[in-house]
Design an enzyme around this catalytic site. Structure first.
Site, mmCIF file in Angstrom:
data_model
loop_
_atom_site.group_PDB
_atom_site.id
_atom_site.type_symbol
_atom_site.label_atom_id
_atom_site.label_comp_id
_atom_site.label_asym_id
_atom_site.label_seq_id
_atom_site.Cartn_x
_atom_site.Cartn_y
_atom_site.Cartn_z
ATOM 1 N N LYS A 16 34.087 4.617 -15.874
ATOM 2 C CA LYS A 16 35.310 3.973 -16.358
ATOM 3 C C LYS A 16 36.470 4.164 -15.388
ATOM 4 O O LYS A 16 37.357 3.309 -15.312
ATOM 5 C CB LYS A 16 35.679 4.502 -17.739
ATOM 6 C CG LYS A 16 34.696 4.064 -18.798
ATOM 7 C CD LYS A 16 35.049 4.651 -20.132
ATOM 8 C CE LYS A 16 33.976 4.275 -21.131
ATOM 9 N NZ LYS A 16 33.648 5.337 -22.021
ATOM 10 N N ALA A 22 27.434 8.431 -16.940
ATOM 11 C CA ALA A 22 28.007 8.396 -18.290
ATOM 12 C C ALA A 22 29.354 7.677 -18.247
ATOM 13 O O ALA A 22 29.452 6.609 -17.677
ATOM 14 C CB ALA A 22 28.101 9.798 -18.870
ATOM 15 N N SER A 23 30.378 8.263 -18.808
ATOM 16 C CA SER A 23 31.670 7.583 -18.887
ATOM 17 C C SER A 23 32.502 7.675 -17.618
ATOM 18 O O SER A 23 33.563 7.063 -17.545
ATOM 19 C CB SER A 23 32.472 8.147 -20.055
ATOM 20 O OG SER A 23 31.924 7.683 -21.268
ATOM 21 N N THR A 24 32.031 8.389 -16.602
ATOM 22 C CA THR A 24 32.833 8.482 -15.382
ATOM 23 C C THR A 24 32.981 7.138 -14.688
ATOM 24 O O THR A 24 33.912 6.954 -13.907
ATOM 25 C CB THR A 24 32.240 9.505 -14.386
ATOM 26 O OG1 THR A 24 30.924 9.082 -14.019
ATOM 27 C CG2 THR A 24 32.204 10.896 -14.977
#
Length: 145
Positions: A75, A71-73
């Protein structure tokens, strides 16, 4: 700490469930209080490679041993890659909005690292990835990933 070492350590933990094959893993059920305080479900795994032996501490070993979409990890390491490669100068550099209207209004404006992370502005991180390129991004990952 050397940024490349930190990135290697981060990607090692993200991509390497082999850490669970180690005999000496310290379970830390008391860390549940941190998740409870923020009404969150999750796990944490810390690998301390300092010294002559590697120490592994974990909360919720069963969950930590499951694979999930990042997911957004992603980033976090992509931000470090972009900073290290000189694609991003600092947290205040402005990335002009690309003009594409998105459903989430905070995406429809210029961003800096702080706002891009806060608003999960995918278009900023896509720009980083494109500027870095796959070949250069692979230099930050452990071999065979």
């Amino acid at each position: 700490m050397n940024i490349k070492f930190f990135i290697f350590l981060l990607t090692f933990v993200i991509f390497s469930p082999d850490v669970f094959t180690q005999e000496k893993i310290s379970d830390n059920p008391e860390w549940q209080a941190f998740f409870d305080k923020h009404q969150a479900t999750g796990t944490i795994l810390i690998v301390d490679g300092r010294g002559s032996t590697e120490k592994v501490s974990v909360y919720d070993r069963v969950r930590a041993n499951q694979r999930y979409s990042p997911a957004s990890t992603y980033k976090i390491p992509h931000t470090l890659f972009a900073l290290d490669a000189g694609i991003v100068k600092d947290a205040f550099q402005v990335f002009p909005w690309d003009g594409v209207k998105r459903d989430y209004e905070p995406h429809n404006q210029d961003q800096n690292l702080r706002s891009a992370m806060r608003h999960s502005a995918l278009w900023v991180y896509e720009r980083f990835a494109k500027a870095l390129g796959e070949k250069n991004a692979r230099r930050y990952l452990p071999p065979n990933q």
